[in-house]
Design a protein around this motif. Structure first.
Motif, mmCIF file in Angstrom:
data_model
loop_
_atom_site.group_PDB
_atom_site.id
_atom_site.type_symbol
_atom_site.label_atom_id
_atom_site.label_comp_id
_atom_site.label_asym_id
_atom_site.label_seq_id
_atom_site.Cartn_x
_atom_site.Cartn_y
_atom_site.Cartn_z
ATOM 1 N N MET A 1 -2.908 -2.548 2.953
ATOM 2 C CA MET A 1 -1.458 -2.417 3.093
ATOM 3 C C MET A 1 -1.017 -0.950 3.054
ATOM 4 O O MET A 1 -0.384 -0.444 3.965
ATOM 5 C CB MET A 1 -0.753 -3.195 1.989
ATOM 6 C CG MET A 1 0.746 -3.093 2.081
ATOM 7 S SD MET A 1 1.563 -3.590 0.589
ATOM 8 C CE MET A 1 3.233 -3.205 1.035
ATOM 9 N N LEU A 2 -1.347 -0.253 1.947
ATOM 10 C CA LEU A 2 -1.044 1.175 1.821
ATOM 11 C C LEU A 2 -2.364 1.932 1.764
ATOM 12 O O LEU A 2 -3.243 1.595 0.966
ATOM 13 C CB LEU A 2 -0.235 1.445 0.550
ATOM 14 C CG LEU A 2 0.103 2.926 0.282
ATOM 15 C CD1 LEU A 2 1.139 3.425 1.286
ATOM 16 C CD2 LEU A 2 0.604 3.121 -1.147
ATOM 17 N N THR A 3 -2.487 2.960 2.616
ATOM 18 C CA THR A 3 -3.720 3.741 2.657
ATOM 19 C C THR A 3 -3.389 5.224 2.625
ATOM 20 O O THR A 3 -2.628 5.717 3.467
ATOM 21 C CB THR A 3 -4.525 3.426 3.928
ATOM 22 O OG1 THR A 3 -4.807 2.025 3.986
ATOM 23 C CG2 THR A 3 -5.839 4.193 3.926
ATOM 24 N N THR A 24 -6.643 3.044 -1.303
ATOM 25 C CA THR A 24 -6.187 1.900 -0.525
ATOM 26 C C THR A 24 -5.644 0.858 -1.490
ATOM 27 O O THR A 24 -6.326 0.468 -2.440
ATOM 28 C CB THR A 24 -7.323 1.288 0.310
ATOM 29 O OG1 THR A 24 -7.802 2.268 1.242
ATOM 30 C CG2 THR A 24 -6.825 0.071 1.089
ATOM 31 N N LEU A 25 -4.412 0.428 -1.249
ATOM 32 C CA LEU A 25 -3.754 -0.548 -2.108
ATOM 33 C C LEU A 25 -3.479 -1.805 -1.302
ATOM 34 O O LEU A 25 -2.664 -1.786 -0.371
ATOM 35 C CB LEU A 25 -2.447 0.028 -2.655
ATOM 36 C CG LEU A 25 -1.638 -0.856 -3.607
ATOM 37 C CD1 LEU A 25 -2.367 -1.018 -4.939
ATOM 38 C CD2 LEU A 25 -0.239 -0.286 -3.822
ATOM 39 N N PRO A 26 -4.123 -2.928 -1.610
ATOM 40 C CA PRO A 26 -3.859 -4.168 -0.864
ATOM 41 C C PRO A 26 -2.568 -4.828 -1.307
ATOM 42 O O PRO A 26 -2.040 -4.556 -2.391
ATOM 43 C CB PRO A 26 -5.074 -5.032 -1.209
ATOM 44 C CG PRO A 26 -5.523 -4.548 -2.542
ATOM 45 C CD PRO A 26 -5.213 -3.080 -2.591
ATOM 46 N N ARG A 27 -2.060 -5.710 -0.470
ATOM 47 C CA ARG A 27 -0.845 -6.452 -0.793
ATOM 48 C C ARG A 27 -1.039 -7.259 -2.075
ATOM 49 O O ARG A 27 -2.085 -7.866 -2.289
ATOM 50 C CB ARG A 27 -0.484 -7.392 0.359
ATOM 51 C CG ARG A 27 0.794 -8.189 0.106
ATOM 52 C CD ARG A 27 1.161 -9.013 1.323
ATOM 53 N NE ARG A 27 1.573 -8.156 2.429
ATOM 54 C CZ ARG A 27 2.798 -7.650 2.568
ATOM 55 N NH1 ARG A 27 3.727 -7.904 1.645
ATOM 56 N NH2 ARG A 27 3.101 -6.900 3.605
ATOM 57 N N GLY A 28 -0.038 -7.230 -2.931
ATOM 58 C CA GLY A 28 -0.055 -8.033 -4.147
ATOM 59 C C GLY A 28 -0.743 -7.389 -5.335
ATOM 60 O O GLY A 28 -0.670 -7.917 -6.439
ATOM 61 N N ILE A 59 -0.724 9.079 5.196
ATOM 62 C CA ILE A 59 -0.203 8.007 4.346
ATOM 63 C C ILE A 59 0.292 6.904 5.273
ATOM 64 O O ILE A 59 1.272 7.094 6.005
ATOM 65 C CB ILE A 59 0.938 8.485 3.435
ATOM 66 C CG1 ILE A 59 0.482 9.658 2.569
ATOM 67 C CG2 ILE A 59 1.439 7.339 2.549
ATOM 68 C CD1 ILE A 59 1.590 10.284 1.740
ATOM 69 N N ARG A 60 -0.393 5.782 5.250
ATOM 70 C CA ARG A 60 -0.048 4.673 6.143
ATOM 71 C C ARG A 60 0.406 3.467 5.329
ATOM 72 O O ARG A 60 -0.269 3.056 4.384
ATOM 73 C CB ARG A 60 -1.251 4.269 7.006
ATOM 74 C CG ARG A 60 -1.720 5.334 7.970
ATOM 75 C CD ARG A 60 -2.793 4.791 8.900
ATOM 76 N NE ARG A 60 -2.245 3.777 9.802
ATOM 77 C CZ ARG A 60 -1.650 4.049 10.954
ATOM 78 N NH1 ARG A 60 -1.512 5.299 11.347
ATOM 79 N NH2 ARG A 60 -1.181 3.077 11.721
ATOM 80 N N LEU A 61 1.571 2.929 5.712
ATOM 81 C CA LEU A 61 2.055 1.669 5.156
ATOM 82 C C LEU A 61 1.908 0.633 6.260
ATOM 83 O O LEU A 61 2.651 0.655 7.240
ATOM 84 C CB LEU A 61 3.511 1.797 4.705
ATOM 85 C CG LEU A 61 4.123 0.539 4.082
ATOM 86 C CD1 LEU A 61 3.391 0.145 2.807
ATOM 87 C CD2 LEU A 61 5.613 0.748 3.805
ATOM 88 N N GLU A 62 0.897 -0.218 6.102
ATOM 89 C CA GLU A 62 0.509 -1.147 7.157
ATOM 90 C C GLU A 62 0.251 -0.349 8.430
ATOM 91 O O GLU A 62 -0.635 0.488 8.457
ATOM 92 C CB GLU A 62 1.547 -2.261 7.298
ATOM 93 C CG GLU A 62 1.593 -3.126 6.033
ATOM 94 C CD GLU A 62 2.577 -4.273 6.107
ATOM 95 O OE1 GLU A 62 3.528 -4.223 6.917
ATOM 96 O OE2 GLU A 62 2.392 -5.240 5.334
ATOM 97 N N ASP A 63 1.013 -0.550 9.500
ATOM 98 C CA ASP A 63 0.725 0.140 10.758
ATOM 99 C C ASP A 63 1.546 1.412 10.952
ATOM 100 O O ASP A 63 1.487 2.036 12.024
ATOM 101 C CB ASP A 63 0.979 -0.807 11.946
ATOM 102 C CG ASP A 63 0.045 -1.995 11.945
ATOM 103 O OD1 ASP A 63 -1.107 -1.838 11.497
ATOM 104 O OD2 ASP A 63 0.466 -3.081 12.391
ATOM 105 N N THR A 64 2.295 1.809 9.942
ATOM 106 C CA THR A 64 3.194 2.957 10.081
ATOM 107 C C THR A 64 2.619 4.186 9.392
ATOM 108 O O THR A 64 2.307 4.155 8.200
ATOM 109 C CB THR A 64 4.576 2.638 9.483
ATOM 110 O OG1 THR A 64 5.123 1.483 10.134
ATOM 111 C CG2 THR A 64 5.523 3.810 9.665
#
Length: 277
Positions: A1-3, A24-28, A59-64
């Motif tokens: 999710m966040l990388t 890297t931080l996964p959802r939840g 810094i990527r939040l999902e595809d952004t």
């Protein structure tokens, strides 16, 4: 999710607040950032939502890719990243309800926000959130009439009304007593579980981090020196993060508190000393 990839923050003086951060931080997942004062914890959180500009890295939040955004695109992206502050950041002269609804400012037009004419669905959600954080009776109180714990609950409700995908939490318990601190951390943990939210929490209290986080990342001098599960923290690891110190292994639960929400090893360690970030 966040990388985060190779994120570095260097100030004009040449000092580095962060050096080559990879996360890297996964959802939840609820992740706690620990470390001594000046380790870069608050800077890392603020680089994610661009309140602090990283010098380099991705810094990527999902595809952004957040580092490439500016103007309206950055404002839209910030809707997905709600911030909970140490000093609450409430408007004292406004009521609790008005402070919660201010979390929708990124979604409503200027004149609606200026005249405080929010859509009915936003008002209904604010009522639901105030009930969830335990403040349905306080909606008409001014923010400056609340206790510290109540103010933090308002801040949590204001963050959640943004409908975020990520919570960025900067020292949520620094101004609170131990019992209230546990209540606030428990609430954040429960809400993340209910909404499948990822969270990064900058926190000085190691025992709280171990009890309520899924993962702990230790920073020292702007670099990651530990990344693992709460049960993996031991005296040697804490010495690596904080330096030489006496570590107290005695943990005493607050009288009257409910059963902790997650299993914590009996050997968990409590940081004997702390400070402001």
């Amino acid at each position: 999710m966040l990388t985060l990839s190779q994120v570095t923050k260097r100030y004009p003086t040449g000092d580095r607040a962060l050096t080559d951060i990879d996360l890297t931080l996964p959802r939840g997942q609820v992740m706690a950032l620990i470390g001594p004062s000046g380790a870069g914890k608050s800077t890392l959180i603020r680089c994610v939502n661009r309140l602090v500009e990283p010098t380099s890295g991705s810094i990527r939040l999902e595809d952004t890719e957040l580092t490439r955004l500016s103007g309206a695109a950055l404002r839209r992206a910030r809707r997905s990243m709600a911030m909970i502050f140490q000093e609450y950041a409430l408007v004292d002269r406004l009521t609790v309800m008005e402070n919660v609804l201010s979390g929708r400012l990124g979604y409503v037009g200027f004149w609606r926000s200026f005249t405080r004419r929010y859509p009915q669905e936003d008002i209904a959600e604010a009522f639901r959130l105030l009930d969830r954080v335990g403040l349905p009776h306080a909606m008409d109180k001014r923010a400056d009439a609340l206790s510290g714990g109540q103010r933090q609950r308002v801040g949590i409700a204001r963050a959640l009304i943004q409908s975020p995908r990520l919570l960025l939490v900067d020292e949520p318990t620094a101004s609170l007593d131990p019992k209230t601190s546990r209540q606030i951390m428990r609430l954040i943990r429960e809400l993340c579980g209910e909404r499948n939210l990822a969270a990064i929490i900058n926190i000085h209290d190691v025992a709280l981090a171990q009890q309520f986080a899924d993962r702990i990342v230790g920073l020292r001098a702007g670099q990651i020196v530990f990344d693992g599960k709460p049960g993996e923290l031991d005296a040697d690891t804490l010495t690596t993060i904080y330096g030489e110190e006496e570590w107290d292994t005695r943990v005493q639960d607050d009288i009257g508190e409910s059963t902790p929400p997650r299993e914590v090893p009996a050997s968990r360690l409590t940081l004997a000393s702390g400070g402001a970030s």
